[in-house]
Design a protein around this motif. Structure first.
Motif, PDB file in Angstrom:
ATOM      1  N   ILE A 266       1.056  -1.236   0.207  1.00 39.85           N
ATOM      2  CA  ILE A 266      -0.128   0.020   0.030  1.00 39.85           C
ATOM      3  C   ILE A 266       0.876   1.208  -0.198  1.00 39.85           C
ATOM      4  CG2 ILE A 266      -2.042  -1.206   1.244  1.00 39.85           C
ATOM      5  CD1 ILE A 266      -1.009   0.214   3.813  1.00 39.85           C
ATOM      6  N   ASN A 267       0.504   2.408  -0.462  1.00 39.91           N
ATOM      7  CA  ASN A 267       1.161   3.458  -0.430  1.00 39.91           C
ATOM      8  C   ASN A 267       1.281   4.120   0.743  1.00 39.91           C
ATOM      9  OD1 ASN A 267       2.664   5.728  -1.740  1.00 39.91           O
ATOM     10  ND2 ASN A 267       1.009   6.555  -2.696  1.00 39.91           N
ATOM     11  N   ASN A 268       2.008   3.802   1.789  1.00 42.55           N
ATOM     12  CA  ASN A 268       2.281   4.321   2.846  1.00 42.55           C
ATOM     13  C   ASN A 268       3.759   5.018   3.029  1.00 42.55           C
ATOM     14  OD1 ASN A 268       3.786   1.789   2.463  1.00 42.55           O
ATOM     15  ND2 ASN A 268       3.940   1.584   4.769  1.00 42.55           N
ATOM     16  N   HIS A 269       4.370   5.130   1.842  1.00 40.76           N
ATOM     17  CA  HIS A 269       5.748   5.851   1.930  1.00 40.76           C
ATOM     18  C   HIS A 269       5.438   6.987   0.719  1.00 40.76           C
ATOM     19  CE1 HIS A 269       7.508   3.309   4.839  1.00 40.76           C
ATOM     20  NE2 HIS A 269       6.942   2.182   4.070  1.00 40.76           N
ATOM     21  N   ALA A 270       5.605   8.412   1.179  1.00 37.17           N
ATOM     22  CA  ALA A 270       5.874   9.470   0.189  1.00 37.17           C
ATOM     23  C   ALA A 270       7.041   9.503  -0.340  1.00 37.17           C
ATOM     24  CB  ALA A 270       5.403  10.643   0.933  1.00 37.17           C
ATOM     25  N   PRO A 271       7.336   9.965  -1.502  1.00 33.24           N
ATOM     26  CA  PRO A 271       8.546   9.794  -2.111  1.00 33.24           C
ATOM     27  C   PRO A 271       9.154  11.337  -1.669  1.00 33.24           C
ATOM     28  CG  PRO A 271       6.845  10.614  -3.941  1.00 33.24           C
ATOM     29  CD  PRO A 271       6.135   9.994  -2.665  1.00 33.24           C
ATOM     30  N   GLN A 272      10.635  11.096  -1.631  1.00 28.45           N
ATOM     31  CA  GLN A 272      11.492  12.234  -0.974  1.00 28.45           C
ATOM     32  C   GLN A 272      12.562  12.589  -2.039  1.00 28.45           C
ATOM     33  OE1 GLN A 272      10.651  13.795   2.017  1.00 28.45           O
ATOM     34  NE2 GLN A 272       8.741  12.348   2.175  1.00 28.45           N
ATOM     35  N   PHE A 273      12.822  13.902  -2.089  1.00 32.65           N
ATOM     36  CA  PHE A 273      13.858  14.267  -2.836  1.00 32.65           C
ATOM     37  C   PHE A 273      15.259  13.977  -2.216  1.00 32.65           C
ATOM     38  CE2 PHE A 273      10.871  16.998  -5.156  1.00 32.65           C
ATOM     39  CZ  PHE A 273      11.138  16.695  -6.471  1.00 32.65           C
ATOM     40  N   SER A 274      16.229  13.466  -3.071  1.00 31.80           N
ATOM     41  CA  SER A 274      17.545  13.188  -2.633  1.00 31.80           C
ATOM     42  C   SER A 274      18.898  13.375  -3.735  1.00 31.80           C
ATOM     43  CB  SER A 274      17.696  11.825  -1.906  1.00 31.80           C
ATOM     44  OG  SER A 274      19.038  11.638  -1.465  1.00 31.80           O
ATOM     45  N   ASP A 301       6.527  -0.493  -3.145  1.00 31.67           N
ATOM     46  CA  ASP A 301       7.097  -1.503  -3.947  1.00 31.67           C
ATOM     47  C   ASP A 301       7.368  -1.027  -5.269  1.00 31.67           C
ATOM     48  OD1 ASP A 301       7.462  -3.959  -5.140  1.00 31.67           O
ATOM     49  OD2 ASP A 301       5.038  -4.392  -5.361  1.00 31.67           O
ATOM     50  N   ARG A 302       8.555  -1.260  -5.763  1.00 29.97           N
ATOM     51  CA  ARG A 302       9.254  -0.702  -7.061  1.00 29.97           C
ATOM     52  C   ARG A 302       8.551  -1.330  -8.292  1.00 29.97           C
ATOM     53  NH1 ARG A 302      14.326   1.422  -8.153  1.00 29.97           N
ATOM     54  NH2 ARG A 302      14.926   1.150 -10.364  1.00 29.97           N
ATOM     55  N   GLY A 303       8.151  -0.399  -9.267  1.00 28.20           N
ATOM     56  CA  GLY A 303       7.600  -0.556 -10.486  1.00 28.20           C
ATOM     57  C   GLY A 303       5.983  -0.264 -10.297  1.00 28.20           C
ATOM     58  N   THR A 304       5.402   0.175  -9.160  1.00 29.52           N
ATOM     59  CA  THR A 304       3.950   0.044  -9.040  1.00 29.52           C
ATOM     60  C   THR A 304       3.662   1.686  -8.791  1.00 29.52           C
ATOM     61  OG1 THR A 304       4.237   0.035  -6.720  1.00 29.52           O
ATOM     62  CG2 THR A 304       3.937  -2.041  -7.764  1.00 29.52           C
ATOM     63  N   GLY A 305       2.395   1.816  -8.888  1.00 30.99           N
ATOM     64  CA  GLY A 305       1.926   3.249  -8.794  1.00 30.99           C
ATOM     65  C   GLY A 305       2.287   4.106  -7.486  1.00 30.99           C
ATOM     66  N   ASN A 306       2.417   2.992  -6.567  1.00 26.03           N
ATOM     67  CA  ASN A 306       2.784   3.525  -5.145  1.00 26.03           C
ATOM     68  C   ASN A 306       4.165   4.071  -4.851  1.00 26.03           C
ATOM     69  OD1 ASN A 306       0.278   2.585  -4.377  1.00 26.03           O
ATOM     70  ND2 ASN A 306       0.889   0.785  -3.573  1.00 26.03           N
ATOM     71  N   TRP A 307       4.859   3.512  -5.958  1.00 33.59           N
ATOM     72  CA  TRP A 307       6.319   3.892  -5.897  1.00 33.59           C
ATOM     73  C   TRP A 307       6.697   4.865  -7.106  1.00 33.59           C
ATOM     74  CZ3 TRP A 307       9.609   2.831 -10.171  1.00 33.59           C
ATOM     75  CH2 TRP A 307      10.844   3.304 -10.111  1.00 33.59           C
ATOM     76  N   THR A 359      -2.713   7.445  -4.908  1.00 32.08           N
ATOM     77  CA  THR A 359      -2.927   8.392  -3.658  1.00 32.08           C
ATOM     78  C   THR A 359      -2.150   7.777  -2.446  1.00 32.08           C
ATOM     79  OG1 THR A 359      -5.193   9.029  -4.691  1.00 32.08           O
ATOM     80  CG2 THR A 359      -4.857   9.386  -2.283  1.00 32.08           C
ATOM     81  N   LEU A 360      -1.826   8.713  -1.478  1.00 33.89           N
ATOM     82  CA  LEU A 360      -1.070   8.247  -0.315  1.00 33.89           C
ATOM     83  C   LEU A 360      -2.079   7.613   0.520  1.00 33.89           C
ATOM     84  CD1 LEU A 360       1.758   8.299   0.683  1.00 33.89           C
ATOM     85  CD2 LEU A 360       1.269  10.285   1.899  1.00 33.89           C
ATOM     86  N   SER A 361      -1.598   6.471   1.149  1.00 41.17           N
ATOM     87  CA  SER A 361      -2.575   5.588   2.102  1.00 41.17           C
ATOM     88  C   SER A 361      -2.849   6.593   3.384  1.00 41.17           C
ATOM     89  CB  SER A 361      -2.215   4.394   2.526  1.00 41.17           C
ATOM     90  OG  SER A 361      -2.830   3.856   3.394  1.00 41.17           O
ATOM     91  N   ASN A 362      -4.035   6.230   4.012  1.00 38.78           N
ATOM     92  CA  ASN A 362      -4.150   7.153   5.364  1.00 38.78           C
ATOM     93  C   ASN A 362      -3.222   6.528   6.454  1.00 38.78           C
ATOM     94  OD1 ASN A 362      -5.180   4.516   5.722  1.00 38.78           O
ATOM     95  ND2 ASN A 362      -7.323   5.618   5.931  1.00 38.78           N
ATOM     96  N   LYS A 363      -2.584   5.198   6.214  1.00 44.86           N
ATOM     97  CA  LYS A 363      -1.887   4.906   7.189  1.00 44.86           C
ATOM     98  C   LYS A 363      -0.191   5.240   7.095  1.00 44.86           C
ATOM     99  CE  LYS A 363      -4.450   0.401   7.325  1.00 44.86           C
ATOM    100  NZ  LYS A 363      -4.583  -0.794   7.082  1.00 44.86           N
TER     101      LYS A 363
END
Length: 802
Positions: A266-274, A301-307, A359-363
């Motif tokens: 599930i999308n429980n991690h937001a992307p971060q600039f580095s 998970d790499r390759g998914t819309g969550n990533w 969309t980012l998960s509420n978790k």
């Protein structure tokens, strides 16, 4: 065995029980039996009681080891009246599967011959018959049902070798994951097929990441569910469950299976600039190219819309830049989509943001959106000059005055350097351009009829170069506006008109042509000025044609009619044209008749003989006129006395040179193409052979006029010089002159008409031959010709004895 050996008496006397016959389908069965077994048909005139046997189903246990085994015995009441033979038919006897059952034809005992398998055949329906020794049916056939009783002789089996399911990470306990199933070949109505499911083992993927029991299963339905918390995909990717199924409610036979459960992300991690700060460079005047990349991290998970990351630029109102996502690396690719101008802005500071496609998960942790800062430095380069428009549009009249300014301020240089202009293509050389300012001017008047003008547009190419040598070109599209440059010209300039007064609309049709294009050409206006319109008028037919007509009946002959034609241009151009019109008598087709035809066709009514006489008289008069002219013009040669001048002579003497009119207009003294006798033979060449001729002339070699470049040893004949006293001697006079001319070696080398200008007796003018001198050519002195000026220099050179 007492149950299995039960005998049923058809007559109803055995065991005190009478069974009534239902007699259902009796006729059909009897017909069917007779068709298959004709020997079973009833005897002649036998009478019997039509009653059927009813036997309860017989139960036989499958896999029995006591074979053969007696199942039941049947008897007919006919045994008291005679011998009875029993027969058995149906599946398991004489139909597939064969040889499972048999009947004793004497006693009527039915037996099983082999062990039965309920999973193959769970029941059998047989027919029993009572027959006489002769094959006669004694009773209706009896139906015997045999039911095979089940034994737990089959293990349950899972329907799949491996079950696969998915569960989302952080699922709460009791979340349904998947269901498993199994089958048992035993009788489903018995405990032999009552199945029970259980999980007998759990293994995490990767191994040993989770040790507590995470899943349970419903023992009756096989539904698997979560029973504990802690499913984190970043920790554990999945589980391998070992399953078991058992019949007899879990107490019987068992089998094992496998279930694989994946933990989904599930999308429980937001992307971060580095890192969050970048520096890039961009070259001005370039577009659609990459200037750099930015990086982000995402634990999903790499390759998914969550990533997968989705980037945006928050402060680019002009839309000079764009950022896209590299699907393989998830990097942000920054590009320039509009050309940058170093002179306008040399540096840009861009603020980037990033988020996931899903969309980012509420978790997920409640964190602000990640941002990055990109500093873009614009690199200056020598830019090519730019035209303010391409093509350069110019609209000008075709009759523009040379030197007229057509276009100015056509280009500029982004680097503000000096520019140099030139016309690189101008096929008609109509244009000039100022080398420093780029002002385009007309060099000459344009011509709409040039082959380089297409659809009124003349195309040239202008080139501009900056101080660094970088150049660019543009097309100059010059649209020419038609002007009225040419007056219309009348056509035709001659024609004929019938003089018949009865002919309607008799006249000459004229038109006009104009080299201008519309609207400066047609319609034309045809006019005839009052002071030039005597006896003639012009009638406008249409926009391009008019009719010239006489106002009165005119005599046959030539008439010159002046017409004024004007075009429709602005300003209007006109032209006077003289049309030569022949007025004549016409035939029925409107064509002019010949003179003879005119006379014949006239209304005077001259006869054919009179016409012949008139024609002969005309011919005679013409002949006499020709002879008179010949006599008058006879012999105009002259000889010039030495010391007296060129035009002084005596008419009685021979004149070598005659004045001949050849109707040729040449180039004066220098024109020697018309009659170049003096080039036929050169005195310095070898003398000609006797009897030979000059090529192409028909003149015998050696017979030349007396010139300084010709032989002088041939005498000239004596021509008759004085006209006859009496006109009747004209014939002799002409014959003498003709004979002398034929023998004259000094005449031109081709046939020439000799004109004798006889003016009649007693003419005060006398003959031109009197101008000639009586002396010979050899006695003449032509030195005085040199003193007469350049006009006589050629003549002096010809007759100079030197």
């Amino acid at each position: 065995m007492a149950v299995r050996m039960l005998m049923v008496c058809v007559l109803g006397t055995l065991l005190g029980q009478v069974w009534s016959s239902a007699k259902l389908h009796h006729n059909e069965e009897e017909l069917h039996t007779q068709a298959l077994y004709p020997w079973r048909s009833q005897g002649h005139g036998l009478v019997r009681m039509k009653r059927d046997w009813i036997i309860p189903p017989i139960r036989v246990l499958e896999n029995s080891k006591q074979v053969p085994e007696d199942l039941v015995q049947i008897k007919s009441d006919k045994i008291f009246t005679g011998e009875v033979i029993y027969k058995l038919e149906g599946p398991g006897v004489d139909q597939e599967p064969k040889n499972l059952f048999e009947i004793d034809d004497k006693t009527g005992v039915i037996r099983s011959k082999r062990p039965l398998d309920r999973e193959k055949y769970s029941s059998f329906t047989l027919k029993a018959f009572a027959l006489s020794p002769s094959g006669e049916r004694l009773e209706n056939p009896t139906t015997i049902e045999i039911m095979v009783l089940d034994q737990n002789d089959n293990r349950p089996a899972f329907t799949q070798s491996q079950f696969v399911g998915t569960v989302s990470e952080f699922s709460v306990p009791g979340t349904s994951v998947m269901s498993v199933s199994a089958t048992d070949a035993d009788d489903p109505m018995t405990e032999n097929a009552a199945l029970s499911y259980s999980i007998i083992g759990q293994e995490s993927i990767p191994a040993n990441t989770v040790t507590k029991t995470m899943f349970g299963i419903n023992n009756q339905t096989g539904a698997i569910y979560t029973r504990d918390v802690g499913l984190d995909r970043e920790v554990v990717k999945g589980f391998r469950l070992k399953l078991q199924v058992a019949d007899m409610g879990g107490m019987g036979l068992t089998s094992e299976g496998v279930a694989i459960i994946h933990v989904s992300d599930i999308n429980n991690h937001a992307p971060q600039f580095s890192p969050p700060l970048y520096s890039m460079t961009a070259v001005e005047n370039r577009q659609e190219y990459e200037i750099g990349r930015v990086n982000v991290t995402d634990r999903d998970d790499r390759g998914t819309g969550n990533w997968e990351a989705k980037y945006s630029i928050t402060n680019d109102p002009e839309g000079n830049f764009a950022i896209t996502t590299d699907p393989s690396t998830n990097q942000g690719v920054l590009t320039v989509v509009k050309p940058l101008d170093y002179e306008a802005q040399s540096e840009y500071v861009l603020i980037l943001t990033v988020e996931n496609v899903n969309t980012l998960s509420n978790k997920a942790p409640n964190l602000p959106v990640s941002t990055a800062t990109v500093l873009v430095t614009v690199v200056n380069e020598n830019e090519a000059p730019r035209f303010r428009e391409d093509p350069i549009q110019i609209v000008v009249p075709e009759s523009v005055v040379p030197g007229t300014l057509l276009k100015s301020n056509i280009a500029f240089d982004p680097d503000n350097s000096d520019l140099r202009y030139e016309i690189s293509r101008d096929p008609e050389r109509w244009l000039d351009i100022d080398r420093d300012t780029g002002d385009i001017m007309a060099r000459r008047t344009f011509n709409m009829r040039s082959p380089h003008v297409k659809n009124h547009i003349y195309t040239a190419v202008v080139k501009v170069t900056d101080a660094g040598g970088v150049s660019t070109t543009a097309t100059a599209a010059i649209t020419l506006k038609e002007t009225n440059d040419f007056p219309p010209q009348l056509f035709p300039l001659s024609g004929s008109v019938c003089r018949d007064t009865g002919r309607m609309n008799s006249g000459l049709v004229v038109t006009a042509v104009d080299e201008d294009f519309p609207p400066h050409a047609a319609p034309f206006i045809f006019e005839m000025p009052d002071y030039l319109s005597v006896n003639w008028t012009v009638v406008q037919v249409n926009d391009t044609h008019a009719l010239l007509q006489p106002l009165v009946e005119l005599e046959a002959g030539e008439y010159a009619v002046t017409v004024l034609v004007s075009d429709s241009g602005s300003p209007v151009l006109s032209a006077f044209t003289q049309v030569n019109i022949t007025v004549c008598l016409c035939d029925s087709f409107g064509d002019c008749k010949s003179e003879a035809g005119a006379i014949i066709g006239s209304s005077v009514g001259i006869s054919f003989i009179a016409l012949i006489i008139i024609m002969a008289s005309i011919a005679l008069l013409l002949l006499l006129l020709l002879l008179a002219v010949a006599v008058t013009a006879c012999g105009r040669r002259h000889h010039i006395k030495k010391g007296t001048g060129l035009l002084v002579g005596e008419s009685e003497d021979d004149i070598r040179d005659n004045v001949l009119n050849y109707d040729e207009q040449g180039g004066g003294e220098e024109d020697e193409n018309a009659f170049n006798i003096d080039m036929l033979w050169n005195p310095h060449d070898a003398p000609p052979a006797p009897g030979s001729y000059y090529p192409g002339s028909g003149v015998p070699r050696g017979k030349q006029p007396l010139r300084k470049d010709a032989p002088h040893n041939l005498p000239s004949p004596i021509y008759p010089r004085r006209p006859p006293a009496d006109p009747t001697d004209i014939e002799d006079y002409i014959n003498d002159g003709l004979e002398a001319a034929d023998n004259d070696p000094n005449v031109p080398p081709y046939d020439t008409a000799l004109i004798y200008d006889y003016e009649g007796e007693g003419s005060l003018a006398g003959s031109l031959s009197s101008i000639a001198s009586g002396s010979s050519d050899g006695d003449q002195d032509y030195d005085y010709l040199n003193d007469w000026g350049p006009r006589f220099q050629k003549l002096a050179n010809m007759y100079d004895p030197r």
